[in-house]
Scaffold this motif. Structure first.
Motif, PDB file in Angstrom:
ATOM      1  N   GLU A 104      66.745   4.950 -20.916  1.00 49.43           N
ATOM      2  CA  GLU A 104      67.051   5.968 -21.923  1.00 49.43           C
ATOM      3  C   GLU A 104      66.789   5.450 -23.328  1.00 49.43           C
ATOM      4  O   GLU A 104      66.317   6.165 -24.198  1.00 49.43           O
ATOM      5  CB  GLU A 104      68.522   6.411 -21.793  1.00 49.43           C
ATOM      6  CG  GLU A 104      68.812   7.280 -20.586  1.00 49.43           C
ATOM      7  CD  GLU A 104      68.080   8.609 -20.664  1.00 49.43           C
ATOM      8  OE1 GLU A 104      68.018   9.166 -21.759  1.00 49.43           O
ATOM      9  OE2 GLU A 104      67.546   9.054 -19.641  1.00 49.43           O
ATOM     10  N   ARG A 105      67.119   4.125 -23.524  1.00 45.11           N
ATOM     11  CA  ARG A 105      66.854   3.546 -24.853  1.00 45.11           C
ATOM     12  C   ARG A 105      65.348   3.501 -25.115  1.00 45.11           C
ATOM     13  O   ARG A 105      64.900   3.720 -26.238  1.00 45.11           O
ATOM     14  CB  ARG A 105      67.450   2.161 -24.931  1.00 45.11           C
ATOM     15  CG  ARG A 105      67.159   1.423 -26.238  1.00 45.11           C
ATOM     16  CD  ARG A 105      67.815   2.115 -27.441  1.00 45.11           C
ATOM     17  NE  ARG A 105      69.256   2.037 -27.366  1.00 45.11           N
ATOM     18  CZ  ARG A 105      69.978   1.046 -27.850  1.00 45.11           C
ATOM     19  NH1 ARG A 105      69.390   0.057 -28.491  1.00 45.11           N
ATOM     20  NH2 ARG A 105      71.294   1.053 -27.731  1.00 45.11           N
ATOM     21  N   PRO A 679      89.505  -8.298 -41.917  1.00 47.24           N
ATOM     22  CA  PRO A 679      89.396  -7.136 -42.814  1.00 47.24           C
ATOM     23  C   PRO A 679      88.112  -6.337 -42.596  1.00 47.24           C
ATOM     24  O   PRO A 679      88.065  -5.156 -42.954  1.00 47.24           O
ATOM     25  CB  PRO A 679      89.415  -7.765 -44.213  1.00 47.24           C
ATOM     26  CG  PRO A 679      89.994  -9.121 -44.033  1.00 47.24           C
ATOM     27  CD  PRO A 679      89.591  -9.558 -42.664  1.00 47.24           C
ATOM     28  N   ASP A 680      87.078  -6.965 -42.040  1.00 49.43           N
ATOM     29  CA  ASP A 680      85.787  -6.278 -41.851  1.00 49.43           C
ATOM     30  C   ASP A 680      85.715  -5.510 -40.532  1.00 49.43           C
ATOM     31  O   ASP A 680      84.660  -4.939 -40.224  1.00 49.43           O
ATOM     32  CB  ASP A 680      84.646  -7.299 -41.912  1.00 49.43           C
ATOM     33  CG  ASP A 680      84.547  -7.957 -43.284  1.00 49.43           C
ATOM     34  OD1 ASP A 680      84.847  -7.278 -44.284  1.00 49.43           O
ATOM     35  OD2 ASP A 680      84.163  -9.145 -43.336  1.00 49.43           O
ATOM     36  N   LEU A 681      86.787  -5.521 -39.751  1.00 46.61           N
ATOM     37  CA  LEU A 681      86.766  -4.802 -38.483  1.00 46.61           C
ATOM     38  C   LEU A 681      86.629  -3.300 -38.737  1.00 46.61           C
ATOM     39  O   LEU A 681      87.411  -2.702 -39.484  1.00 46.61           O
ATOM     40  CB  LEU A 681      88.050  -5.088 -37.697  1.00 46.61           C
ATOM     41  CG  LEU A 681      88.138  -4.436 -36.312  1.00 46.61           C
ATOM     42  CD1 LEU A 681      87.055  -4.978 -35.393  1.00 46.61           C
ATOM     43  CD2 LEU A 681      89.519  -4.655 -35.700  1.00 46.61           C
ATOM     44  N   CYS A 682      85.616  -2.684 -38.127  1.00 45.25           N
ATOM     45  CA  CYS A 682      85.362  -1.259 -38.323  1.00 45.25           C
ATOM     46  C   CYS A 682      84.600  -0.725 -37.110  1.00 45.25           C
ATOM     47  O   CYS A 682      84.293  -1.458 -36.164  1.00 45.25           O
ATOM     48  CB  CYS A 682      84.569  -1.004 -39.610  1.00 45.25           C
ATOM     49  SG  CYS A 682      82.967  -1.834 -39.646  1.00 45.25           S
ATOM     50  N   LEU A 683      84.296   0.577 -37.158  1.00 51.55           N
ATOM     51  CA  LEU A 683      83.552   1.196 -36.057  1.00 51.55           C
ATOM     52  C   LEU A 683      82.212   0.522 -35.841  1.00 51.55           C
ATOM     53  O   LEU A 683      81.758   0.350 -34.709  1.00 51.55           O
ATOM     54  CB  LEU A 683      83.334   2.689 -36.341  1.00 51.55           C
ATOM     55  CG  LEU A 683      84.459   3.640 -35.936  1.00 51.55           C
ATOM     56  CD1 LEU A 683      84.144   5.041 -36.400  1.00 51.55           C
ATOM     57  CD2 LEU A 683      84.689   3.623 -34.440  1.00 51.55           C
ATOM     58  N   SER A 684      81.563   0.136 -36.938  1.00 47.05           N
ATOM     59  CA  SER A 684      80.244  -0.483 -36.839  1.00 47.05           C
ATOM     60  C   SER A 684      80.319  -1.802 -36.080  1.00 47.05           C
ATOM     61  O   SER A 684      79.457  -2.099 -35.244  1.00 47.05           O
ATOM     62  CB  SER A 684      79.649  -0.707 -38.234  1.00 47.05           C
ATOM     63  OG  SER A 684      78.416  -1.371 -38.160  1.00 47.05           O
ATOM     64  N   THR A 685      81.366  -2.591 -36.340  1.00 50.31           N
ATOM     65  CA  THR A 685      81.532  -3.872 -35.643  1.00 50.31           C
ATOM     66  C   THR A 685      81.698  -3.660 -34.140  1.00 50.31           C
ATOM     67  O   THR A 685      81.070  -4.355 -33.327  1.00 50.31           O
ATOM     68  CB  THR A 685      82.752  -4.617 -36.200  1.00 50.31           C
ATOM     69  OG1 THR A 685      82.640  -4.739 -37.619  1.00 50.31           O
ATOM     70  CG2 THR A 685      82.872  -5.997 -35.586  1.00 50.31           C
ATOM     71  N   ILE A 686      82.530  -2.689 -33.765  1.00 47.26           N
ATOM     72  CA  ILE A 686      82.802  -2.444 -32.340  1.00 47.26           C
ATOM     73  C   ILE A 686      81.581  -1.847 -31.653  1.00 47.26           C
ATOM     74  O   ILE A 686      81.253  -2.194 -30.508  1.00 47.26           O
ATOM     75  CB  ILE A 686      84.026  -1.525 -32.193  1.00 47.26           C
ATOM     76  CG1 ILE A 686      85.254  -2.199 -32.852  1.00 47.26           C
ATOM     77  CG2 ILE A 686      84.313  -1.236 -30.732  1.00 47.26           C
ATOM     78  CD1 ILE A 686      86.484  -1.345 -32.865  1.00 47.26           C
ATOM     79  N   SER A 693      76.664   3.898 -29.922  1.00 45.28           N
ATOM     80  CA  SER A 693      76.544   4.430 -31.279  1.00 45.28           C
ATOM     81  C   SER A 693      77.921   4.675 -31.886  1.00 45.28           C
ATOM     82  O   SER A 693      78.915   4.897 -31.175  1.00 45.28           O
ATOM     83  CB  SER A 693      75.744   5.741 -31.270  1.00 45.28           C
ATOM     84  OG  SER A 693      76.483   6.764 -30.643  1.00 45.28           O
ATOM     85  N   GLU A 694      77.984   4.663 -33.211  1.00 43.62           N
ATOM     86  CA  GLU A 694      79.255   4.886 -33.907  1.00 43.62           C
ATOM     87  C   GLU A 694      79.795   6.281 -33.655  1.00 43.62           C
ATOM     88  O   GLU A 694      80.997   6.476 -33.496  1.00 43.62           O
ATOM     89  CB  GLU A 694      79.060   4.654 -35.415  1.00 43.62           C
ATOM     90  CG  GLU A 694      78.767   3.210 -35.777  1.00 43.62           C
ATOM     91  CD  GLU A 694      78.710   3.019 -37.284  1.00 43.62           C
ATOM     92  OE1 GLU A 694      79.488   3.686 -37.999  1.00 43.62           O
ATOM     93  OE2 GLU A 694      77.886   2.217 -37.754  1.00 43.62           O
ATOM     94  N   VAL A 695      78.889   7.290 -33.658  1.00 37.21           N
ATOM     95  CA  VAL A 695      79.328   8.672 -33.443  1.00 37.21           C
ATOM     96  C   VAL A 695      79.967   8.815 -32.066  1.00 37.21           C
ATOM     97  O   VAL A 695      81.055   9.381 -31.908  1.00 37.21           O
ATOM     98  CB  VAL A 695      78.142   9.642 -33.603  1.00 37.21           C
ATOM     99  CG1 VAL A 695      78.562  11.062 -33.248  1.00 37.21           C
ATOM    100  CG2 VAL A 695      77.591   9.586 -35.018  1.00 37.21           C
ATOM    101  N   TYR A 696      79.268   8.276 -31.035  1.00 33.58           N
ATOM    102  CA  TYR A 696      79.816   8.373 -29.680  1.00 33.58           C
ATOM    103  C   TYR A 696      81.111   7.570 -29.555  1.00 33.58           C
ATOM    104  O   TYR A 696      82.062   8.024 -28.912  1.00 33.58           O
ATOM    105  CB  TYR A 696      78.792   7.864 -28.665  1.00 33.58           C
ATOM    106  CG  TYR A 696      79.326   7.824 -27.254  1.00 33.58           C
ATOM    107  CD1 TYR A 696      79.458   8.987 -26.514  1.00 33.58           C
ATOM    108  CD2 TYR A 696      79.730   6.616 -26.686  1.00 33.58           C
ATOM    109  CE1 TYR A 696      79.960   8.963 -25.221  1.00 33.58           C
ATOM    110  CE2 TYR A 696      80.232   6.585 -25.395  1.00 33.58           C
ATOM    111  CZ  TYR A 696      80.345   7.757 -24.663  1.00 33.58           C
ATOM    112  OH  TYR A 696      80.853   7.720 -23.396  1.00 33.58           O
ATOM    113  N   LEU A 697      81.179   6.396 -30.176  1.00 33.72           N
ATOM    114  CA  LEU A 697      82.382   5.569 -30.116  1.00 33.72           C
ATOM    115  C   LEU A 697      83.573   6.293 -30.710  1.00 33.72           C
ATOM    116  O   LEU A 697      84.671   6.284 -30.154  1.00 33.72           O
ATOM    117  CB  LEU A 697      82.137   4.241 -30.848  1.00 33.72           C
ATOM    118  CG  LEU A 697      83.349   3.319 -31.006  1.00 33.72           C
ATOM    119  CD1 LEU A 697      83.899   2.904 -29.646  1.00 33.72           C
ATOM    120  CD2 LEU A 697      82.980   2.091 -31.826  1.00 33.72           C
TER     121      LEU A 697
END
Length: 770
Positions: A104-105, A679-686, A693-697
Motif C-alpha cells: 500500500e505504501r 517536552p518534545d513528546l507529540c503526535l509526530s514523535t509517536i 500518519s498523524e491524522v490516523y493516529l
C-alpha cells in the motif's frame, strides 16, 4: 497604373510583399555559391543538426535518468521498504499484514510516466518481489512475468541478487512480460551496503522511449546512432541492420566530429558526452550519403532558380494581396471596436497595433484564469473524486475526512449526474484544446450558479463533467422532479449561451455517502446506453430499457466490494451485495445460464479476497460452500452461500483488526507513560515511532481511549505533578521540568486550568486540610 496606385495606398500590402521579395532573392544568392562552399555548408548543417539533437537527447535523458534515480532513492529510503527487507518469514503471524502495508505504501510512488514501464523490489530474506499492485515469489516473478530470453533462473538470480549494484544501468535486452515481448533498459540498485545487502530495486525503462530521442536523426542508408555508458557498453541503439559496434574515442574531446573508416566505408561520426554520467551519445552517417544530399541540393537549386524567379514575383503579389486582406479587416475591426483608443501610426505599424491589442486581451484572460483557479480548492476536488469513484471504505472515514478538510455536504439524499460535452472526434491541437478549456470554464460557471451550494462539480474526462447534487427531500419522486427542473434550467442556459445541446446522464438517488459511487457507476452506464442510440437530453438509470441480455457486475462495484470486505465493513459489504441481488435477480430478467455466469464471477471475487487477506481459517470454513456451488441447481442458494462467505470473511477481518488495535493502543500508551517527561513528546514523535500518519493516529487514539491525545498526555503529567507536590519538597520549577514542561509558567497555567487552583495553593491545601 491601377496596381501601382493600389500598392501605394496600401501599407499593409507593402509589408506583405517585402518578405516574399526577400524570399525570392534567396535562390539567386544560393546560385552564386560554389560547390565546395555548398559542401562545407551542408556538412556544417548536418553536424549542427546532429549535435543539436544529440544535446537535446542528452539533456532529456539526463533529466529522465535523474528522475529515475530520485524516484529510486525515495523508494529505497521509505521506512516501510527499509523495514521489510529484514523480514525473513513473510507469511508468519502479522507479517502478512506488513506485506499488504508495504505494498500500500508503494502505491504512493506509482508513476504515470511512459518512460518508466514498471518497478519491482526483490527481497532476498523473504524471497518476495513487491510492486505497487502485486506480490510474487522470486521464482514465479521470473517464470511468468519478466523472464529474460537469454538466461536461466540461477544466472538471473546471481546477477541481480548475488552481488551489490550501485546505480547500475543494464543495456537494452529483450524481455517477456505477461507473454508479450518488450525491450527494456534496466536500472538496478541494491538495498543496503556493499558487504551487506538484502535485495535490489529494479526499474524497467522502455527502450522505445529512449530510441524515440533519435527519431529526428537520419539513420537511413547505413546510418546508426547509439548511447554508451562510461565503460563503453551500448545501452541503446538505432540501426537498420541491427549491427552497431562502439567507437573508440581514446584521446578525443567530450564532443565533436570525427571521420572513420568502418567496414571499408567512410563515416562521419558526431558525438557528445554527458557531464552527469559520462555517457556518450553517438550518430554515424556514411560520408557519401551526406555528399549525395549536397549534389541533389545543388541540382534542384539551379534547375528551379530561374523558374522561381519568374513565377515568384507574380505569385508573391497575389499571395500578399490575399494574406493582407484578413489582417486589414482585423485592424479595421479592432479600430471600430475600441473607438479610436489605439492608433495604427502610434503603435509602431500594423503588427505593433495588433500586438498591443493582444497584450491587453492576454492580460485580461490571465486575470480571469487566476480567479478561476482560486475558486477551485484542490482538497475539495480530491474529496469529490473519491466520493464519486468509491475511494472510501466506511461512512466514518468520510465523516473524518470532511471534518479534517473543513467541508460539509448539505442534504439527505444524493445523486450523480454526468454532463457530456462531446463528442470530440476531431484531431485535437492546442487551439482546439484552449477553446475546449474556455468552454468548460463557462459551463462550470453556469453549473456553480444553478447549484448554489447544493452540489459539486468535478472533471472526469476531457469532455465530461460529474455533478454531485445534494437533495434535502425525503421522497424519491420529488427528488427526481427537482433534479429534472434543475438540469432543464442548466441545459437551457448552456444552449442559449454556448449554442450546443448538452446531455445529462443521471444515476440513482441514494441516502448514504458510500452509495454516491453507485450513482456514478449508474450514470456511466446511462452514457454507454446513450451511445447505442438513445437520444434524450436528460436520461435516468431507471429510464433505460431492461433488456436482460447480460448481468450487472461492473468493475467499479467489484473493486468497492473487495475494498469493503478487506476493511471488514460488514454492513457496507452486505448492502452492496443486496444491491447486486436487486438488479440481477429482481430488475433484470436473466436466464439461468446468465445468472450462473454472474454468480461464478461473484464467487471469483470471493476467492481472490481469501487469497489477498490470507484468511486460511475462513477458507476451511467455506469449503462446504464450494461443494454447494458445484452441485446446487438453485441460483438463490448459490447467492446465499456467497453472501454468507463474505459475512464470515468480514467478521474474521474485524476480529483480527480488533486484536491488532488492542496491541497497538497498549504499545502507544506504554510508550507515552515511559516518555511523558520529554517536552518534545507529540503526535509526530509517536507517529514516527509506530510508522502511522498523524491524522490516523489522532483518530485511532480517540476511538480507543475516548479522549484526545493531548488531553491524555496532560492528564498523566498532572497526576504525576500532584504526586510530587504531595510527597516531595521539590520546587514548582523542578516539578514542571520533571513532568515534561519547558517552563514553570506553562506548567502553572495548565495546573490551574485543570485543578482550579495553583500548584502552590494545592500543596498548601495538603499541608492544612480543613
Amino acid at each position: 497604373m491601377r496596381s501601382k496606385l493600389l500598392i501605394g495606398r496600401n501599407p499593409i500590402l507593402i509589408q506583405y510583399m517585402l518578405p516574399y521579395i526577400a524570399i525570392l532573392l534567396i535562390p539567386l544568392s544560393i546560385g552564386w555559391i560554389t560547390y565546395e562552399q555548398t559542401v562545407h555548408m551542408v556538412k556544417e548543417e548536418v553536424v549542427k543538426s546532429n549535435m543539436t539533437l544529440l544535446e537535446q537527447s542528452k539533456e532529456i535523458l539526463d533529466r529522465r535518468l535523474e528522475e529515475v534515480e530520485n524516484f529510486a532513492h525515495q523508494l529505497m529510503s521509505d521506512s516501510k521498504v527499509v523495514s521489510f527487507q529484514y523480514l525473513k518469514d513473510p507469511y508468519k503471524g502479522s507479517n502478512t499484514y506488513r506485506i499488504v502495508e508495504t505494498r500500500e505504501r508503494l502505491k504512493a510512488y506509482k508513476t504515470s510516466s511512459n518512460f518508466i514501464f514498471n518497478y519491482y523490489i526483490l527481497f532476498k530474506n523473504s524471497n518476495l518481489v513487491l510492486s505497487s499492485n502485486s506480490t510474487y515469489k522470486l521464482v514465479d516473478f521470473y517464470e511468468h512475468f519478466i523472464q529474460p530470453q537469454s538466461s536461466d533462473y540461477d544466472s538471473w538470480y546471481e546477477h541481480y541478487l548475488g552481488r551489490f549494484h550501485h546505480r547500475e544501468y543494464l543495456p537494452a535486452q529483450p524481455f517477456q512480460f505477461s507473454g508479450n515481448p518488450y525491450s527494456m533498459v534496466t536500472y538496478i540498485h541494491s538495498l543496503g551496503y556493499p558487504n551487506y545487502f538484502n535485495g535490489v530495486l529494479m526499474v524497467l525503462i522502455q527502450n522505445e522511449e529512449i530510441k524515440n530521442l533519435f527519431s529526428g536523426l537520419d539513420t537511413s542508408n547505413g546510418g546508426w546512432a547509439y548511447i554508451a555508458d562510461e565503460q563503453g557498453k551500448i545501452i541503446s541503439f538505432v540501426s537498420n541492420n541491427q549491427q552497431v559496434a562502439p567507437i573508440n574515442f581514446n584521446g578525443q574531446l567530450e564532443q565533436g566530429v570525427i571521420e572513420r573508416t568502418l567496414n571499408g566505408q567512410e563515416y562521419m561520426i558526431t558525438y557528445t558526452t554527458s557531464k552527469q554520467n559520462q555517457w556518450r551519445y553517438v550518430v554515424g552517417q556514411p560520408s557519401h550519403i551526406v555528399l549525395e544530399k549536397v549534389h541533389y541540393l545543388k541540382e534542384i537549386t539551379m534547375n528551379f532558380m530561374f523558374i522561381a524567379l519568374i513565377v515568384g514575383l507574380a505569385v508573391a503579389a497575389v499571395l500578399a494581396y490575399q494574406n493582407s486582406r484578413p489582417i486589414k479587416k482585423l485592424v479595421s475591426m479592432i479600430t471600430e471596436r475600441y473607438e479610436g483608443r489605439y492608433s495604427l501610426s502610434e503603435s509602431g505599424g500594423t503588427y505593433g497595433f495588433i500586438q498591443n491589442t493582444l497584450a491587453t486581451l492576454f492580460k485580461s484572460n490571465e486575470e480571469l484564469r487566476n480567479k478561476i483557479k482560486e475558486q477551485v480548492p484542490v482538497l475539495r476536488g480530491i474529496l469529490i473524486e473519491n466520493l464519486i469513484k468509491g475511494g472510501f471504505k466506511t461512512e466514518k472515514e468520510i465523516e473524518n475526512i470532511l471534518e479534517h478538510v473543513g467541508m460539509s455536504v448539505h442534504g439527505r439524499r444524493y445523486v450523480v449526474c454526468i454532463l457530456d460535452l462531446g463528442p470530440f472526434d476531431i484531431v485535437l491541437n492546442e487551439d482546439i484544446l484552449n477553446a475546449m478549456d474556455e468552454k468548460r470554464v463557462m459551463i462550470k460557471e453556469i453549473l456553480s450558479y444553478y447549484l448554489d451550494g447544493f452540489g459539486f462539480i468535478h472533471d472526469i474526462d476531457q469532455d465530461k463533467i460529474a455533478i454531485l447534487v445534494a437533495l434535502d427531500l425525503d421522497d424519491d419522486e420529488k427528488c427526481r422532479v427537482h433534479v429534472n427542473q434543475l438540469l432543464g434550467q442548466i441545459s437551457e442556459e448552456i444552449r442559449h449561451t454556448l449554442i450546443f445541446h448538452p446531455f445529462f446522464a443521471v444515476g440513482g438517488i441514494y441516502d448514504q455517502w458510500l452509495d454516491i459511487s453507485l450513482s456514478f457507476v449508474e450514470a456511466r452506464e446511462v452514457l454507454h446506453m446513450r451511445s447505442k442510440g438513445i437520444n434524450e437530453t436528460i436520461l435516468w438509470i431507471n429510464d433505460l430499457p431492461n433488456t436482460g441480455e447480460s448481468y450487472y457486475y461492473p468493475v467499479d462495484l467489484e473493486t468497492r466490494l473487495m475494498n469493503f470486505a478487506r476493511a471488514g465493513a460488514k454492513e457496507e459489504t452486505l448492502k452492496l451485495v443486496q444491491e447486486l441481488y436487486r438488479v440481477n435477480f429482481v430488475e433484470k430478467h436473466l436466464s439461468r445460464a446468465m445468472l450462473l455466469l454472474f454468480l461464478s464471477e461473484l464467487w471469483g471475487s470471493v476467492v481472490k479476497l481469501v487469497d489477498q487477506v490470507n484468511v486460511a481459517q475462513t477458507w476451511e470454513e467455506l469449503r462446504p460452500f464450494i461443494t454447494g456451488l458445484r452441485e446446487s441447481e438453485d441460483p438463490q442458494i448459490l447467492f446465499s452461500n456467497i453472501e454468507h462467505a463474505l459475512v464470515v470473511m468480514c467478521e474474521e477481518v474485524n476480529q483480527r483488526k480488533k486484536s491488532r488495535n488492542v496491541q497497538l493502543i497498549d504499545s502507544i500508551i506504554e510508550f507515552i507513560q515511559s516518555r511523558y517527561i520529554n517536552p518534545d513528546l507529540c503526535l509526530s514523535t509517536i507517529s514516527e515511532k509506530f510508522q502511522i500518519s498523524e491524522v490516523y493516529l489522532s483518530q485511532f487514539f480517540k476511538e480507543q481511549t475516548g479522549i484526545n491525545f493531548s488531553d491524555y498526555l496532560e492528564r498523566i503529567r498532572m497526576d504525576r505533578s500532584k504526586e510530587l507536590l504531595a510527597s516531595t519538597n521539590m520546587s514548582v520549577y523542578e516539578i514542571a521540568t520533571e513532568v515534561g514542561y519547558l517552563s514553570s509558567n506553562t506548567f502553572g497555567r495548565a495546573f490551574k486550568r485543570i485543578n482550579g487552583l495553583s500548584a502552590s495553593a494545592y500543596r498548601r491545601s495538603l499541608d492544612n486540610p480543613r
